[in-house]
Motif scaffolding. Structure first.
Motif, short mmCIF file in Angstrom:
data_model
loop_
_atom_site.label_atom_id
_atom_site.label_comp_id
_atom_site.label_asym_id
_atom_site.label_seq_id
_atom_site.Cartn_x
_atom_site.Cartn_y
_atom_site.Cartn_z
N ALA A 1 7.02 7.07 -12.62
CA ALA A 1 6.63 5.58 -12.42
C ALA A 1 6.76 4.93 -13.86
CB ALA A 1 5.13 5.61 -12.19
N GLU A 2 7.41 3.59 -13.61
CA GLU A 2 7.74 2.79 -14.94
C GLU A 2 6.62 2.13 -15.49
OE1 GLU A 2 10.01 -1.54 -15.15
OE2 GLU A 2 11.20 0.37 -14.78
N VAL B 1 9.94 6.92 -4.06
CA VAL B 1 9.60 5.50 -4.08
C VAL B 1 8.73 5.23 -5.44
CG1 VAL B 1 7.89 4.05 -2.76
CG2 VAL B 1 9.13 5.84 -1.34
N VAL B 2 8.10 6.27 -5.84
CA VAL B 2 7.21 5.99 -6.96
C VAL B 2 8.42 5.87 -8.25
CG1 VAL B 2 5.73 6.84 -8.51
CG2 VAL B 2 5.15 6.89 -6.05
N ARG B 3 9.31 6.59 -8.31
CA ARG B 3 10.23 6.69 -9.49
C ARG B 3 10.63 5.34 -9.66
NH1 ARG B 3 13.30 10.62 -7.72
NH2 ARG B 3 12.15 12.25 -9.02
N LEU C 1 0.85 -1.16 -0.03
CA LEU C 1 -0.04 0.11 -0.02
C LEU C 1 1.03 1.00 -0.07
CD1 LEU C 1 -3.08 0.99 0.06
CD2 LEU C 1 -2.69 0.93 2.53
N ALA C 2 0.43 2.26 -1.00
CA ALA C 2 1.20 3.24 -0.90
C ALA C 2 0.41 4.63 -1.36
CB ALA C 2 2.16 3.28 -2.23
N SER D 1 2.77 13.30 -3.50
CA SER D 1 3.35 14.02 -2.52
C SER D 1 4.86 13.63 -2.36
CB SER D 1 2.75 13.47 -1.29
OG SER D 1 2.98 11.98 -0.89
N ARG D 2 5.60 14.90 -1.84
CA ARG D 2 7.03 15.15 -2.11
C ARG D 2 7.71 13.60 -1.38
NH1 ARG D 2 9.36 20.62 -0.57
NH2 ARG D 2 8.16 20.81 -2.81
N ARG D 3 7.19 13.22 -0.18
CA ARG D 3 7.92 12.14 0.59
C ARG D 3 7.65 10.83 -0.33
NH1 ARG D 3 5.23 8.91 4.17
NH2 ARG D 3 2.95 9.06 4.25
N TRP D 4 6.85 10.65 -1.16
CA TRP D 4 6.77 9.34 -2.12
C TRP D 4 7.35 9.35 -3.28
CZ3 TRP D 4 4.95 5.04 -0.36
CH2 TRP D 4 4.32 4.83 0.62
#
Length: 255
Positions: A229-230, A198-200, A160-161, A192-195
């Protein structure tokens, strides 16, 4: 999957009913579990060939492939509305089972998801963001909580993200037509900036309760792709019936 799915839905509704008494069916209002056996049987009949691949005409630019568990009609329409707008959180287990079935079908049908999990890479389960005004009014995040429930019953390898947020106030989508929905949401969602780190490069599976025009899914997918995101696909509890065709899972899996 069909009969076993609806057995799990009925079981989840009955279990939730035991925890929240007295209870009434959200669809027909008879005393009993949150979704009674008669309404569950009606849903089973209406959902032959589902989970299904959502097809939109026209499809909004950037709309990801999306699988829905059942048609947004009849008892399910009433149940989803009651869950979100009438504080019937006792419906979460039954709706979560439906979402889990859509997630499982997405993994079976999308080769990129399967390859990613085979390499032990996590798939980010990203719920569509709840507007701040709706969160304040409801006091919780029904889509985020539903995503969490679906993840528990879905395939392994998903995490979950809650990465998305609204950048500005948006109007209630239920009162808008297709073009107004697109204009309402254009540029309104971001990671959001903190994610962002992680998403990249990540594989993301967007989650929502209902797909209608696809405007929200397309905007959310744009936000994920913007930060790198890929691969982005989506799943939902329900979709408007006229916008869906049965998912040919075996054929897609062989592609």
């Amino acid at each position: 999957m069909g009969d076993r799915l609806w057995e799990r839905v009925a079981g989840a509704a009955a279990a939730a009913g035991e925890l929240v008494l007295p209870s009434r069916c959200a669809a027909c209002h008879r005393p009993g579990p949150p979704l009674c056996r008669a309404c569950t049987a009606t849903l089973r009949t209406a959902s032959q060939g589902w989970p299904a691949l959502v097809t939109l005409d026209p499809s909004p630019l950037g709309m990801p492939a999306c699988w829905a568990a059942a048609p947004f009609d009849g008892p399910l329409r009433l149940a989803v509305t009651a869950y979100k707008d009438e504080e019937r959180r006792d419906l979460r287990p039954a709706l979560g089972q439906l979402l889990a079935s859509a997630l499982t079908t997405a993994f079976a049908a999308d080769p990129t998801l399967r390859r990613h999990v085979a390499r032990d890479g996590p798939v980010l389960l990203v719920p569509l963001p709840t507007a701040r005004s709706a969160r304040r009014r409801r006091g919780d995040d029904p889509v985020g909580d539903l995503a969490r429930a679906g993840a528990r019953g879905g395939p392994p390898g998903i995490h979950l993200a809650p990465a998305l947020r609204h950048t500005r106030r948006v109007a209630d989508q239920s009162r808008l037509d297709r073009s107004a929905r697109a204009a309402n949401l254009a540029g309104a969602i971001e990671v959001s900036r903190r994610w962002r780190e992680v998403v990249r490069g990540a594989t993301c599976l967007l989650v929502d309760d209902v797909v209608t025009t696809g405007a929200t899914m397309a905007e959310a997918a744009r936000a994920l792709r913007t930060v790198g995101a890929e691969h982005v696909v989506a799943a939902a509890v329900a979709a408007t019936p006229r916008r869906v065709t049965p998912a040919l899972v075996a054929r897609r899996a062989a592609d």
